[in-house]
Design a protein around this motif. Structure first.
Motif, short mmCIF file in Angstrom:
data_model
loop_
_atom_site.label_atom_id
_atom_site.label_comp_id
_atom_site.label_asym_id
_atom_site.label_seq_id
_atom_site.Cartn_x
_atom_site.Cartn_y
_atom_site.Cartn_z
N SER A 81 0.76 -1.16 0.17
CA SER A 81 0.08 0.13 -0.03
C SER A 81 0.82 1.26 -0.12
O SER A 81 0.36 2.55 -0.37
N ARG A 82 2.26 1.18 0.51
CA ARG A 82 3.01 2.34 0.36
C ARG A 82 3.84 2.51 -0.68
O ARG A 82 4.83 3.06 -0.72
N GLY A 83 3.48 1.50 -1.76
CA GLY A 83 4.28 1.57 -3.00
C GLY A 83 5.68 0.63 -3.02
O GLY A 83 6.38 0.66 -4.23
N GLU A 84 5.64 -0.38 -2.35
CA GLU A 84 6.82 -1.26 -2.18
C GLU A 84 6.36 -2.65 -2.86
O GLU A 84 5.29 -2.81 -2.67
N THR A 85 7.30 -3.04 -3.67
CA THR A 85 7.05 -4.37 -4.27
C THR A 85 7.26 -5.66 -3.19
O THR A 85 7.87 -5.66 -2.31
N ILE A 86 6.04 -6.39 -3.36
CA ILE A 86 6.26 -7.66 -2.32
C ILE A 86 6.20 -8.78 -3.13
O ILE A 86 5.86 -8.90 -4.48
N GLN A 87 6.69 -9.81 -2.61
CA GLN A 87 6.51 -11.29 -3.26
C GLN A 87 5.99 -12.40 -2.36
O GLN A 87 6.14 -12.31 -1.14
N LEU A 88 4.93 -13.00 -2.88
CA LEU A 88 4.12 -14.17 -2.31
C LEU A 88 4.72 -15.37 -2.83
O LEU A 88 4.52 -15.57 -3.99
N GLU A 89 5.30 -16.09 -1.96
CA GLU A 89 6.14 -17.28 -2.74
C GLU A 89 5.35 -18.54 -2.02
O GLU A 89 4.94 -18.73 -0.89
N THR A 97 6.19 -17.84 -7.51
CA THR A 97 6.19 -16.70 -6.71
C THR A 97 5.47 -15.54 -7.60
O THR A 97 5.29 -15.46 -8.67
N ILE A 98 4.61 -14.81 -6.83
CA ILE A 98 3.68 -13.81 -7.26
C ILE A 98 4.43 -12.37 -6.72
O ILE A 98 4.36 -12.13 -5.78
N GLU A 99 4.62 -11.72 -7.70
CA GLU A 99 5.31 -10.48 -7.43
C GLU A 99 4.40 -9.40 -7.82
O GLU A 99 3.80 -9.45 -8.98
N LEU A 100 4.15 -8.56 -6.79
CA LEU A 100 3.34 -7.56 -7.07
C LEU A 100 3.94 -6.29 -6.87
O LEU A 100 4.71 -5.70 -5.82
N MET A 101 4.06 -5.32 -7.85
CA MET A 101 4.79 -4.00 -8.00
C MET A 101 3.53 -2.77 -8.45
O MET A 101 3.22 -2.73 -9.31
#
Length: 179
Positions: A81-89, A97-101
């Motif tokens: 929510s603060r604009g950082e990329t996360i990865q759900l593995e 791996t789901i990368e959300l940018m």
């Protein structure tokens, strides 16, 4: 008009058969909350269906979601929510791996499959890669609702306390009010 792909998470029916031993803390190192979440995920195991565009991903509450919760999924949602990329593995059920940018009102979503290259489960270092463009608000709402739902279920069944639930979801509860 937007061209965003759909993003949904659905809970399947509870599984009647257990495929692993119940979680243990033989060294006594886990908090009541950590052990409670592990036990809840094990005892309430069910398939979890993640839909991204036309891609249907099937993972399980135990161990896939349990591992995400242990890695503090609410804090990762806050980071997104603060604009950082996360990865759900998801290393156990589907080698994904789901990368959300996040980029403004959209989220670029990259799916990276790895490990097994064919239906015969022949191991391969080759992986497939798919990209989707998602609505940022929908992604945040879906992930937030999912985490709160799991925490509520664990609380209602007595695996974690109300205070543990509130502390756990506090990073996303602020965003729930804004969304």
């Amino acid at each position: 008009m937007n061209n965003f792909h759909k993003f949904q998470i659905r809970l399947g029916d509870p599984l009647l058969e257990k495929f692993a031993a119940p979680p243990e803390d033989v060294l006594g190192e886990l908090s009541h909350f950590e052990m409670g979440i592990r036990r809840f995920c094990y005892e309430s195991d069910r398939p979890i269906f993640i839909e991204i565009g036309k891609e249907q991903i099937k993972v399980f509450l135990d161990p896939d979601i349990s591992m995400l919760l242990e890695e503090d999924l609410p804090t990762e949602i806050d980071q997104l929510s603060r604009g950082e990329t996360i990865q759900l593995e998801f290393v156990d059920s589907c080698c994904l791996t789901i990368e959300l940018m996040p980029l403004g009102n959209k989220v670029n979503c990259n799916l990276r499959y790895y490990g097994y290259g064919d239906s015969n489960k022949n191991f391969s270092l080759d992986g497939s890669y798919k990209q989707f463009q998602l609505d940022c608000k929908e992604v945040l709402e879906t992930l937030t609702d999912f985490v709160i739902n799991i925490a509520d279920m664990a609380t209602e069944t007595g695996y974690i306390t109300r205070q543990e639930r509130d502390d756990f979801i506090s990073p996303v509860e602020i965003h729930k009010m804004v969304l």
